[in-house]
Design a protein around this motif. Structure first.
Motif, PDB file in Angstrom:
ATOM      1  N   GLN A 123       0.817  -1.219   0.000  1.00 10.61           N
ATOM      2  CA  GLN A 123       0.000   0.000   0.000  1.00 10.61           C
ATOM      3  C   GLN A 123       0.858   1.279   0.000  1.00 10.61           C
ATOM      4  N   LEU A 124       2.157   1.135   0.199  1.00 17.44           N
ATOM      5  CA  LEU A 124       3.037   2.300   0.227  1.00 17.44           C
ATOM      6  C   LEU A 124       3.285   2.818  -1.187  1.00 17.44           C
ATOM      7  N   ARG A 125       3.330   4.123  -1.325  1.00 23.46           N
ATOM      8  CA  ARG A 125       3.686   4.782  -2.586  1.00 23.46           C
ATOM      9  C   ARG A 125       4.842   5.714  -2.279  1.00 23.46           C
ATOM     10  N   PHE A 126       5.997   5.443  -2.892  1.00 22.17           N
ATOM     11  CA  PHE A 126       7.213   6.181  -2.575  1.00 22.17           C
ATOM     12  C   PHE A 126       7.292   7.499  -3.340  1.00 22.17           C
ATOM     13  N   GLN A 127       7.741   8.542  -2.642  1.00 18.99           N
ATOM     14  CA  GLN A 127       8.077   9.804  -3.280  1.00 18.99           C
ATOM     15  C   GLN A 127       9.440   9.573  -3.950  1.00 18.99           C
ATOM     16  N   PRO A 128       9.495   9.597  -5.298  1.00 18.49           N
ATOM     17  CA  PRO A 128      10.713   9.168  -5.999  1.00 18.49           C
ATOM     18  C   PRO A 128      11.973   9.936  -5.624  1.00 18.49           C
ATOM     19  N   GLU A 129      11.874  11.207  -5.306  1.00 17.98           N
ATOM     20  CA  GLU A 129      13.071  11.972  -4.962  1.00 17.98           C
ATOM     21  C   GLU A 129      13.492  11.800  -3.502  1.00 17.98           C
ATOM     22  N   GLU A 130      12.743  10.988  -2.751  1.00 15.43           N
ATOM     23  CA  GLU A 130      13.052  10.747  -1.342  1.00 15.43           C
ATOM     24  C   GLU A 130      13.331   9.277  -1.028  1.00 15.43           C
ATOM     25  N   VAL A 131      12.465   8.390  -1.497  1.00 19.38           N
ATOM     26  CA  VAL A 131      12.461   6.991  -1.054  1.00 19.38           C
ATOM     27  C   VAL A 131      12.511   6.040  -2.249  1.00 19.38           C
ATOM     28  N   MET A 132      13.336   4.983  -2.119  1.00 22.61           N
ATOM     29  CA  MET A 132      13.380   3.984  -3.188  1.00 22.61           C
ATOM     30  C   MET A 132      12.915   2.593  -2.766  1.00 22.61           C
ATOM     31  N   ASP A 133      12.779   2.354  -1.455  1.00 25.34           N
ATOM     32  CA  ASP A 133      12.333   1.043  -0.997  1.00 25.34           C
ATOM     33  C   ASP A 133      11.919   1.139   0.467  1.00 25.34           C
ATOM     34  N   ALA A 134      11.213   0.130   0.929  1.00 20.81           N
ATOM     35  CA  ALA A 134      10.830   0.045   2.342  1.00 20.81           C
ATOM     36  C   ALA A 134      10.678  -1.423   2.699  1.00 20.81           C
ATOM     37  N   ARG A 135      10.902  -1.729   3.978  1.00 25.52           N
ATOM     38  CA  ARG A 135      10.719  -3.102   4.471  1.00 25.52           C
ATOM     39  C   ARG A 135      10.624  -3.070   5.987  1.00 25.52           C
ATOM     40  N   TRP A 136      10.228  -4.189   6.548  1.00 26.08           N
ATOM     41  CA  TRP A 136      10.180  -4.359   7.995  1.00 26.08           C
ATOM     42  C   TRP A 136      11.501  -4.957   8.468  1.00 26.08           C
ATOM     43  N   ALA A 137      11.968  -4.540   9.648  1.00 29.15           N
ATOM     44  CA  ALA A 137      13.239  -5.052  10.168  1.00 29.15           C
ATOM     45  C   ALA A 137      13.183  -5.185  11.691  1.00 29.15           C
ATOM     46  N   THR A 138      13.885  -6.183  12.188  1.00 29.58           N
ATOM     47  CA  THR A 138      14.027  -6.377  13.629  1.00 29.58           C
ATOM     48  C   THR A 138      15.149  -5.468  14.140  1.00 29.58           C
ATOM     49  N   LEU A 139      15.247  -5.347  15.450  1.00 29.21           N
ATOM     50  CA  LEU A 139      16.340  -4.588  16.055  1.00 29.21           C
ATOM     51  C   LEU A 139      17.683  -5.171  15.632  1.00 29.21           C
ATOM     52  N   GLU A 140      17.796  -6.478  15.654  1.00 33.10           N
ATOM     53  CA  GLU A 140      19.052  -7.129  15.279  1.00 33.10           C
ATOM     54  C   GLU A 140      19.428  -6.804  13.837  1.00 33.10           C
ATOM     55  N   GLU A 141      18.448  -6.817  12.944  1.00 29.72           N
ATOM     56  CA  GLU A 141      18.708  -6.513  11.534  1.00 29.72           C
ATOM     57  C   GLU A 141      19.166  -5.071  11.351  1.00 29.72           C
ATOM     58  N   VAL A 142      18.496  -4.136  12.039  1.00 27.38           N
ATOM     59  CA  VAL A 142      18.886  -2.722  11.926  1.00 27.38           C
ATOM     60  C   VAL A 142      20.304  -2.529  12.468  1.00 27.38           C
ATOM     61  N   CYS A 143      20.609  -3.127  13.609  1.00 30.50           N
ATOM     62  CA  CYS A 143      21.964  -2.998  14.177  1.00 30.50           C
ATOM     63  C   CYS A 143      23.014  -3.575  13.239  1.00 30.50           C
ATOM     64  N   ALA A 144      22.724  -4.702  12.594  1.00 30.06           N
ATOM     65  CA  ALA A 144      23.661  -5.284  11.630  1.00 30.06           C
ATOM     66  C   ALA A 144      23.836  -4.348  10.431  1.00 30.06           C
ATOM     67  N   MET A 145      22.762  -3.681  10.014  1.00 32.72           N
ATOM     68  CA  MET A 145      22.830  -2.735   8.898  1.00 32.72           C
ATOM     69  C   MET A 145      23.658  -1.503   9.283  1.00 32.72           C
ATOM     70  N   ILE A 146      23.548  -1.082  10.535  1.00 32.95           N
ATOM     71  CA  ILE A 146      24.385   0.030  11.013  1.00 32.95           C
ATOM     72  C   ILE A 146      25.850  -0.395  10.959  1.00 32.95           C
ATOM     73  N   ASP A 147      26.145  -1.595  11.455  1.00 31.37           N
ATOM     74  CA  ASP A 147      27.520  -2.110  11.457  1.00 31.37           C
ATOM     75  C   ASP A 147      28.101  -2.219  10.046  1.00 31.37           C
ATOM     76  N   SER A 148      27.270  -2.609   9.086  1.00 35.09           N
ATOM     77  CA  SER A 148      27.749  -2.813   7.710  1.00 35.09           C
ATOM     78  C   SER A 148      27.795  -1.516   6.898  1.00 35.09           C
ATOM     79  N   GLY A 149      27.228  -0.432   7.473  1.00 39.08           N
ATOM     80  CA  GLY A 149      27.214   0.834   6.747  1.00 39.08           C
ATOM     81  C   GLY A 149      26.019   0.999   5.825  1.00 39.08           C
ATOM     82  N   GLU A 150      25.080   0.056   5.858  1.00 38.72           N
ATOM     83  CA  GLU A 150      23.884   0.153   5.007  1.00 38.72           C
ATOM     84  C   GLU A 150      22.846   1.117   5.574  1.00 38.72           C
TER      85      GLU A 150
END
Length: 174
Positions: A123-150
């Motif tokens: 149901q999400l519609r992205f503003q093209p000049e702002e957002v290119m994707d979206a997803r759900w993530a756990t705390l562990e996943e977000v922390c791993a993404m911070i560690d990897s620089g993503e």
């Protein structure tokens, strides 16, 4: 791109009647308001968005659900509703919702809204000049993404606090 102007506040968050322009150095003693929302689903996962390639800061990095600056004349709630509609096409009435916390930063005040809402990614519609994707993530996943620089380089403890606060602040001891 049109120039954005923001209401200017003093150190006590009292409006000064002045404004500041996006991208220009704030005059000494003037601050602006930023808003963020962290939307969690009933499974306790955070809705995160990937910033578009053209963003001048943190292009292609993942971020909390939505964030942005309040424009001149907007309250925190008005700015949050507008940003959420613009970036993800979600419409939530914030008139009875207060920010869970405010983080002071060098140039202003950053209000964080934390809500639980099951949102279908389709149901999400992205503003093209702002957002290119979206997803759900756990705390562990977000922390791993911070560690990897993503992910934008948030402090992992701050992200953990957002996860802790999703059920309210009454369960936290300060």
């Amino acid at each position: 791109m049109k120039m954005e102007s923001w209401d200017a506040y003093d150190i006590n968050r009292i409006p000064t009647g002045k404004s500041v322009i996006r991208g220009e150095k704030h005059p000494e003693g003037l601050y602006h308001m930023v808003v963020h929302i962290a939307i969690f689903n009933s499974e306790g996962k955070l809705l995160i968005q990937q910033r578009c390639t053209q963003k001048p800061t943190f292009p292609e990095k993942w971020d909390v659900t939505v964030g942005g600056s309040a424009l001149c004349g907007e309250t925190s709630q008005m700015a949050m509703r507008r940003e959420l509609r613009e970036e993800l096409a979600l419409d939530i009435d914030f008139s009875d919702i207060r920010p869970r916390l405010t983080v002071n930063f060098e140039d202003g005040f950053d209000d964080y809204y934390i809500i639980t809402k099951d949102v279908e990614l389709s149901q999400l519609r992205f503003q093209p000049e702002e957002v290119m994707d979206a997803r759900w993530a756990t705390l562990e996943e977000v922390c791993a993404m911070i560690d990897s620089g993503e992910f934008i380089p948030f402090m992992k403890s701050f992200i953990a606090l957002l996860f802790e606060m999703r059920t309210g602040v009454d369960n936290l001891l300060f």
